[in-house]
Design a protein around this motif. Structure first.
Motif, PDB file in Angstrom:
ATOM      1  N   UNK A 177       0.826  -1.212   0.000  1.00  0.00           N
ATOM      2  CA  UNK A 177       0.000   0.000   0.000  1.00  0.00           C
ATOM      3  C   UNK A 177       0.855   1.254   0.000  1.00  0.00           C
ATOM      4  N   UNK A 178       1.923   1.252   0.797  1.00  0.00           N
ATOM      5  CA  UNK A 178       2.820   2.411   0.818  1.00  0.00           C
ATOM      6  C   UNK A 178       3.431   2.626  -0.570  1.00  0.00           C
ATOM      7  N   UNK A 179       3.830   1.531  -1.211  1.00  0.00           N
ATOM      8  CA  UNK A 179       4.410   1.630  -2.549  1.00  0.00           C
ATOM      9  C   UNK A 179       3.409   2.137  -3.574  1.00  0.00           C
ATOM     10  N   UNK A 180       2.182   1.644  -3.525  1.00  0.00           N
ATOM     11  CA  UNK A 180       1.154   2.083  -4.472  1.00  0.00           C
ATOM     12  C   UNK A 180       0.780   3.553  -4.256  1.00  0.00           C
ATOM     13  N   UNK A 181       0.730   3.971  -2.999  1.00  0.00           N
ATOM     14  CA  UNK A 181       0.477   5.384  -2.714  1.00  0.00           C
ATOM     15  C   UNK A 181       1.617   6.241  -3.273  1.00  0.00           C
ATOM     16  N   UNK A 182       2.849   5.736  -3.152  1.00  0.00           N
ATOM     17  CA  UNK A 182       3.985   6.446  -3.726  1.00  0.00           C
ATOM     18  C   UNK A 182       3.866   6.588  -5.231  1.00  0.00           C
ATOM     19  N   UNK A 183       3.398   5.532  -5.896  1.00  0.00           N
ATOM     20  CA  UNK A 183       3.199   5.593  -7.350  1.00  0.00           C
ATOM     21  C   UNK A 183       2.162   6.653  -7.701  1.00  0.00           C
ATOM     22  N   UNK A 184       1.033   6.656  -6.989  1.00  0.00           N
ATOM     23  CA  UNK A 184      -0.011   7.639  -7.262  1.00  0.00           C
ATOM     24  C   UNK A 184       0.484   9.054  -6.991  1.00  0.00           C
ATOM     25  N   UNK A 185       1.323   9.223  -5.974  1.00  0.00           N
ATOM     26  CA  UNK A 185       1.858  10.548  -5.660  1.00  0.00           C
ATOM     27  C   UNK A 185       2.761  11.051  -6.780  1.00  0.00           C
ATOM     28  N   UNK A 186       3.605  10.166  -7.307  1.00  0.00           N
ATOM     29  CA  UNK A 186       4.488  10.550  -8.412  1.00  0.00           C
ATOM     30  C   UNK A 186       3.661  10.943  -9.635  1.00  0.00           C
ATOM     31  N   UNK A 187       2.603  10.168  -9.923  1.00  0.00           N
ATOM     32  CA  UNK A 187       1.734  10.483 -11.063  1.00  0.00           C
ATOM     33  C   UNK A 187       1.088  11.845 -10.876  1.00  0.00           C
ATOM     34  N   UNK A 188       0.595  12.109  -9.681  1.00  0.00           N
ATOM     35  CA  UNK A 188      -0.076  13.381  -9.419  1.00  0.00           C
ATOM     36  C   UNK A 188       0.905  14.541  -9.383  1.00  0.00           C
ATOM     37  N   UNK A 189       2.077  14.334  -8.799  1.00  0.00           N
ATOM     38  CA  UNK A 189       3.037  15.415  -8.609  1.00  0.00           C
ATOM     39  C   UNK A 189       3.792  15.764  -9.874  1.00  0.00           C
ATOM     40  N   UNK A 190       4.237  14.762 -10.618  1.00  0.00           N
ATOM     41  CA  UNK A 190       5.129  15.005 -11.747  1.00  0.00           C
ATOM     42  C   UNK A 190       4.491  14.732 -13.108  1.00  0.00           C
ATOM     43  N   UNK A 191       3.261  14.200 -13.111  1.00  0.00           N
ATOM     44  CA  UNK A 191       2.594  13.946 -14.376  1.00  0.00           C
ATOM     45  C   UNK A 191       2.231  15.236 -15.089  1.00  0.00           C
ATOM     46  N   UNK A 192       2.234  15.203 -16.397  1.00  0.00           N
ATOM     47  CA  UNK A 192       1.961  16.384 -17.208  1.00  0.00           C
ATOM     48  C   UNK A 192       0.708  16.169 -18.041  1.00  0.00           C
ATOM     49  N   UNK A 193      -0.094  17.220 -18.155  1.00  0.00           N
ATOM     50  CA  UNK A 193      -1.280  17.160 -18.989  1.00  0.00           C
ATOM     51  C   UNK A 193      -2.433  16.432 -18.335  1.00  0.00           C
ATOM     52  N   UNK A 194      -3.514  16.315 -19.076  1.00  0.00           N
ATOM     53  CA  UNK A 194      -4.722  15.678 -18.557  1.00  0.00           C
ATOM     54  C   UNK A 194      -4.505  14.219 -18.221  1.00  0.00           C
ATOM     55  N   UNK A 195      -3.652  13.527 -18.997  1.00  0.00           N
ATOM     56  CA  UNK A 195      -3.402  12.102 -18.773  1.00  0.00           C
ATOM     57  C   UNK A 195      -2.262  11.862 -17.787  1.00  0.00           C
ATOM     58  N   UNK A 196      -1.706  12.919 -17.195  1.00  0.00           N
ATOM     59  CA  UNK A 196      -0.635  12.833 -16.197  1.00  0.00           C
ATOM     60  C   UNK A 196       0.548  12.023 -16.731  1.00  0.00           C
ATOM     61  N   UNK A 197       1.012  12.374 -17.917  1.00  0.00           N
ATOM     62  CA  UNK A 197       2.129  11.682 -18.556  1.00  0.00           C
ATOM     63  C   UNK A 197       3.413  11.985 -17.792  1.00  0.00           C
ATOM     64  N   UNK A 198       4.155  10.930 -17.452  1.00  0.00           N
ATOM     65  CA  UNK A 198       5.405  11.085 -16.715  1.00  0.00           C
ATOM     66  C   UNK A 198       6.582  11.077 -17.675  1.00  0.00           C
ATOM     67  N   UNK A 199       7.486  12.057 -17.570  1.00  0.00           N
ATOM     68  CA  UNK A 199       8.692  12.053 -18.411  1.00  0.00           C
ATOM     69  C   UNK A 199       9.585  10.878 -18.063  1.00  0.00           C
ATOM     70  N   UNK A 200      10.629  10.695 -18.873  1.00  0.00           N
ATOM     71  CA  UNK A 200      11.423   9.467 -18.795  1.00  0.00           C
ATOM     72  C   UNK A 200      11.974   9.171 -17.407  1.00  0.00           C
ATOM     73  N   UNK A 201      12.502  10.174 -16.705  1.00  0.00           N
ATOM     74  CA  UNK A 201      13.131   9.919 -15.403  1.00  0.00           C
ATOM     75  C   UNK A 201      12.119   9.393 -14.384  1.00  0.00           C
ATOM     76  N   UNK A 202      11.073  10.171 -14.126  1.00  0.00           N
ATOM     77  CA  UNK A 202      10.069   9.753 -13.161  1.00  0.00           C
ATOM     78  C   UNK A 202       9.224   8.604 -13.695  1.00  0.00           C
ATOM     79  N   UNK A 203       9.039   8.546 -14.999  1.00  0.00           N
ATOM     80  CA  UNK A 203       8.302   7.434 -15.593  1.00  0.00           C
ATOM     81  C   UNK A 203       8.996   6.112 -15.360  1.00  0.00           C
ATOM     82  N   UNK A 204      10.316   6.099 -15.468  1.00  0.00           N
ATOM     83  CA  UNK A 204      11.080   4.880 -15.220  1.00  0.00           C
ATOM     84  C   UNK A 204      10.965   4.418 -13.786  1.00  0.00           C
ATOM     85  N   UNK A 205      11.055   5.368 -12.856  1.00  0.00           N
ATOM     86  CA  UNK A 205      10.912   5.030 -11.432  1.00  0.00           C
ATOM     87  C   UNK A 205       9.519   4.472 -11.157  1.00  0.00           C
TER      88      UNK A 205
END
Length: 230
Positions: free
Chosen positions: A112-140
Motif C-alpha cells: 500500500x505504501x508503494x502504491x500510494x507512492x506511485x499515485x503521488x508521483x503520477x499526481x506530482x510530476x505527471x503532465x497534462x490531462x493524462x498525467x504523462x510522466x517524463x522518462x526519469x520519473x516514468x522509469x521510477x
C-alpha cells in the motif's frame, strides 16, 4: 541555365537515426520515452487501496475488531460473516495463534505504501490531462509498479496455495455458491487486476529499453507480426 549536376550536395542528408527521430515532436524537443498511467490501473488502485487498508486494520486490531469486540461495529461488521467463510480471519485462527493472517497483512502495508507512492508521483510530476510522466520519473514509477504488482500476485497465489496444501482447512466447509461469491470472486480480483498491472508496467519498461537500444520500430502495445516469408 546553369547545370548543377556536377556540383556536390551543399547540405548533408538529415540524420534519421532512431535517437534523433524520437527526440522531436512537432518541431520541438521532447522526451524519448514516457509513461502514461493506465486508467484501469489508476481505477483499481483507487478502489483496492481503501479496501486493503480496511482489511489490514481489522487484522491488526484483533480481537477488538472481531465480533463482540469494542471496535467491531460499525466499521468491521462485515467480518462477522467473512470470519465464518474463511476461518483464517475468524476466531479459529486467532485462538490457534495462526500467524499467516498477520504475516500477509504486514505485506499489505508494504504494498500500500508503494502504491500510494506511485499515485503521488503520477499526481506530482505527471503532465497534462493524462498525467504523462517524463522518462526519469516514468522509469521510477514503472519499476516500482511492476515490482509491487509481482508482489501482490505472489502473495495472493500463496494465500490460495496455503488453502490447497492444508486440505482447504479454512474454507472447505462452505457450500459451492458461498465459496464462489464470498471467497473465489473477491480474492480472484487480487489475481486478475495485479496481473494486468504487471503486464502494463512490463510493457512500458521493455518499450523504453527497446528505444534505448535504438530499436525505433518497437511498440509498447504488441510485438511485430511475422510475415509469410519468415
Amino acid at each position: 541555365m546553369v547545370s548543377t549536376r556536377s556540383h556536390k550536395t551543399e547540405f548533408p542528408p538529415p540524420d534519421l537515426s532512431p535517437s534523433k527521430a524520437l527526440t522531436r515532436t512537432g518541431g520541438r524537443r521532447s522526451s524519448k520515452w514516457h509513461h502514461t498511467p493506465d486508467p484501469i490501473v489508476l481505477l483499481w488502485l483507487l478502489i483496492s487501496l481503501p479496501l486493503v487498508t480496511w482489511d489490514t486494520g481489522y487484522v491488526f486490531g484483533r480481537p477488538y475488531t472481531m465480533p463482540d469486540g469494542w471496535l467491531h461495529s460499525p466499521i468491521w461488521t462485515p467480518y462477522a460473516l467473512y470470519g465464518t467463510v474463511d476461518y483464517i480471519y475468524g476466531w479459529k485462527a486467532w485462538n490457534e495463534h495462526n500467524g499467516f493472517t498477520a504475516a500477509q497483512a504486514s505485506l499489505n502495508i508494504v504494498e500500500s505504501v508503494g502504491y500510494v507512492g506511485y499515485l503521488w508521483v503520477v499526481w506530482k510530476f505527471g503532465e497534462g490531462e493524462k498525467r504523462v510522466l517524463p522518462s526519469a520519473w516514468g522509469g521510477v514509477a514503472c519499476l516500482v509498479g511492476f515490482a509491487l504488482s509481482v508482489m501482490t500476485v505472489s502473495k495472493t497465489v500463496l494465500y490460495w496455495l496455503n488453502e490447497s496444501f492444508s486440505g482447504f482447512e479454512n474454507i472447505g466447509h462452505n457450500d459451492p455458491l458461498s465459496l464462489l461469491f464470498l471467497w473465489i470472486i473477491p480474492n480472484g480480483a487480487w489475481l486478475v487486476l495485479p496481473t494486468y498491472m504487471g503486464y502494463v508496467f512490463a510493457r512500458d519498461i521493455l518499450h523504453g529499453l527497446a528505444i534505448a537500444s535504438g530499436d525505433a520500430s518497437s511498440k509498447p502495445a504488441r510485438a511485430a507480426t511475422p510475415t509469410k516469408d519468415e
